[in-house]
Design a protein around this motif. Sequence first.
Motif, PDB file in Angstrom:
ATOM      1  N   VAL A   1       1.142  -1.041  -0.168  1.00 31.91           N
ATOM      2  CA  VAL A   1       0.419   0.841   0.025  1.00 31.91           C
ATOM      3  C   VAL A   1       1.316   1.394   0.236  1.00 31.91           C
ATOM      4  CG1 VAL A   1      -1.840   1.212   1.353  1.00 31.91           C
ATOM      5  CG2 VAL A   1      -2.235  -1.185   0.870  1.00 31.91           C
ATOM      6  N   SER A   2       2.015   0.872   1.362  1.00 30.30           N
ATOM      7  CA  SER A   2       3.300   2.486   0.754  1.00 30.30           C
ATOM      8  C   SER A   2       3.627   2.407  -0.648  1.00 30.30           C
ATOM      9  CB  SER A   2       3.828   2.411   2.219  1.00 30.30           C
ATOM     10  OG  SER A   2       3.354   1.938   2.843  1.00 30.30           O
ATOM     11  N   ALA A  48       0.821   4.123  -2.464  1.00 32.50           N
ATOM     12  CA  ALA A  48       0.924   5.640  -1.868  1.00 32.50           C
ATOM     13  C   ALA A  48       2.040   6.624  -1.922  1.00 32.50           C
ATOM     14  CB  ALA A  48       0.070   5.727  -0.367  1.00 32.50           C
ATOM     15  N   SER A  85       1.343  10.711  -2.660  1.00 37.64           N
ATOM     16  CA  SER A  85       1.583  11.888  -2.324  1.00 37.64           C
ATOM     17  C   SER A  85       2.788  13.044  -2.752  1.00 37.64           C
ATOM     18  CB  SER A  85       1.796  11.247  -0.723  1.00 37.64           C
ATOM     19  OG  SER A  85       3.791  10.416  -1.155  1.00 37.64           O
ATOM     20  N   MET A 110       1.679   5.242   6.445  1.00 35.35           N
ATOM     21  CA  MET A 110       1.033   5.487   6.049  1.00 35.35           C
ATOM     22  C   MET A 110      -0.059   6.496   6.233  1.00 35.35           C
ATOM     23  SD  MET A 110      -0.657   3.807   4.484  1.00 35.35           S
ATOM     24  CE  MET A 110      -0.516   2.178   4.257  1.00 35.35           C
ATOM     25  N   SER A 133      -0.881   9.087   3.873  1.00 37.53           N
ATOM     26  CA  SER A 133      -2.361   8.392   3.218  1.00 37.53           C
ATOM     27  C   SER A 133      -3.436   9.753   2.736  1.00 37.53           C
ATOM     28  CB  SER A 133      -3.168   7.611   4.175  1.00 37.53           C
ATOM     29  OG  SER A 133      -2.784   8.320   5.375  1.00 37.53           O
ATOM     30  N   ALA A 140      -2.117  11.682  -0.355  1.00 42.89           N
ATOM     31  CA  ALA A 140      -2.630  10.420  -1.134  1.00 42.89           C
ATOM     32  C   ALA A 140      -3.687  10.359  -1.674  1.00 42.89           C
ATOM     33  CB  ALA A 140      -2.038   9.220  -0.933  1.00 42.89           C
ATOM     34  N   GLY A 141      -4.692  10.869  -0.784  1.00 43.36           N
ATOM     35  CA  GLY A 141      -5.820  10.694  -1.037  1.00 43.36           C
ATOM     36  C   GLY A 141      -6.910  11.742  -1.654  1.00 43.36           C
ATOM     37  N   LEU A 153      -5.103  12.027  -5.247  1.00 46.67           N
ATOM     38  CA  LEU A 153      -6.395  11.231  -6.009  1.00 46.67           C
ATOM     39  C   LEU A 153      -7.710  10.905  -6.077  1.00 46.67           C
ATOM     40  CD1 LEU A 153      -4.955   7.568  -6.711  1.00 46.67           C
ATOM     41  CD2 LEU A 153      -6.205   7.301  -4.912  1.00 46.67           C
ATOM     42  N   GLY A 162      -7.938  10.617   3.719  1.00 46.45           N
ATOM     43  CA  GLY A 162      -6.699   9.586   4.370  1.00 46.45           C
ATOM     44  C   GLY A 162      -7.555  10.011   5.866  1.00 46.45           C
TER      45      GLY A 162
END
Lengths: 129, 366
Positions: free
Chosen positions: B24-25, B28, B32, B308, B312, B315-316, B319, B326
């Motif tokens: 996941v990292s 992401a 980010s 994370m 996050s 990234a959120g 995205l 996030g």
Amino acid sequence: MKPRQILVNLAIIAMMAFVAFISYMNGKTSMIYVENLPFETGAAAYPAFEAAMVGVEGGPPPLFLEEGDRDVLTIVGRTHVLLIEELDSNDNVVNTYRVTFKNSELKGKVVNIVPLSHGKLPGWSYPLD
Amino acid sequence: MNKKADLLKHYLIQNAVPILFIAVSAFAIPISQFSGTYLVQEMLVRLSRNSFLVLSLLIPIMAGMGLNFGMVLGAMAGQIGLIFMSDWSVVGVPGVILAAIISTPLAIALGWLCGTILNLAKGREMVTSFILGFFMNGVYQLVVLYGFGSVVPMTNPAMVLSRGFGIRNVTNLEGIRKCLDNLMPLNILGIDIPLATFLIIGLFCLFVLWFRGTKLGQDMRAVGQDMKVAGDAGIPVERTRLIAIIISTVLACYGQIIFLQNIGTMNTYNSHEQAGMFAIASLLVGGASVSRASIFNVFLGVVLFHLMFVVSPMAGKYLIGEAQLGEYFRVFVSYGIISLALVLHAWRRQKDRERARRSLRGAAGE
């Protein structure tokens, strides 16, 4: 519990109490009022500085005190080194004084930098009215 | 070939959580758009801030008591020490030492209470310590909200609520902010390294390694393996478990002090609440389980979990244009990962049993 164990436990407690005491004494902060006022003794009179920068060595940024000013300074621990920079009317440094004093020497919360910088003349520290 | 595939499958099962987080990292981080330097700096800060708290969980796991949710008791003790330190206006490293010394007897007492209760609830330590944390939170709030300023004298009026008793919602720790982190400043390629804090963490790691080899450490491992056998071998099981919890609580207390000196401000009534949850989630993300944890799991977990946390929200945002996602993800991850780790633990145990059964059958067949 064995006597030796009790002794060891007591020694640990005593050591912790001692370290706590030392930490308290060395980390305790207090506020003092520093002022730039004329000072007189029976024999001589000392005029106030035109202006001065006053700070604690290794401490926060120094204070700017004009003649007659008073401000609050935070001091940490038991022994302090006060740096006093005497300024002229153009804010150029004329003299620099480095004075060390202890909490036990303070007679009160107010410190006058004029007698302090002239060799800690009696009356450099006095209680707040 | 089958054996190799089986081994690979076993490895993947054992490390499912860190592998999932690394995946996941890896997805992401590029989204980010954070620079490498920024991420390294953030990870170093978070490692210095959180590692001690997470390390305090190792000893109860060694003693077979699972994840010590009761570490919040230690965090509460640490905060009480910090309240006293702030009240007496003690600053810098002496302030941190004073807070640690004040809170040590309190942490020992709370650890003893927690250990005694957990000895009455053998086999259900985690849920018991979790609920005990909630109970003690109530006691802490009562003491801090009503006791301080009335029963316990307070000298600093700025810390007390306007009604004359009870501590304000936020305690200012500006006097000790980053005092440990900046004690030995080190800058490499523009990255600040809090050397003194890492030295303390390193000493703690050495302590854990040394402790494992001591008689008490061996007893804890024996108790962790099988309480019945350890008891039959003459090991005082309950006493050993009690000591494990006391040590963990005291270390959690120091960990919370290190954590808060880095933050520089303390939410008087809430700071301790998340300490246990985030520390446990970090450890589990590092690949530890309820019954097995190492120092490597601690550091890997802190890095992955907080990586994370950092990436996050951004990234959120990039995205789907929503940073709030996030933030939601942070909370979701911390609680979700604990559930996932517990489920995986049960699943792993089932799989291990099956593997053991299969290997026994294979040996019998040969």
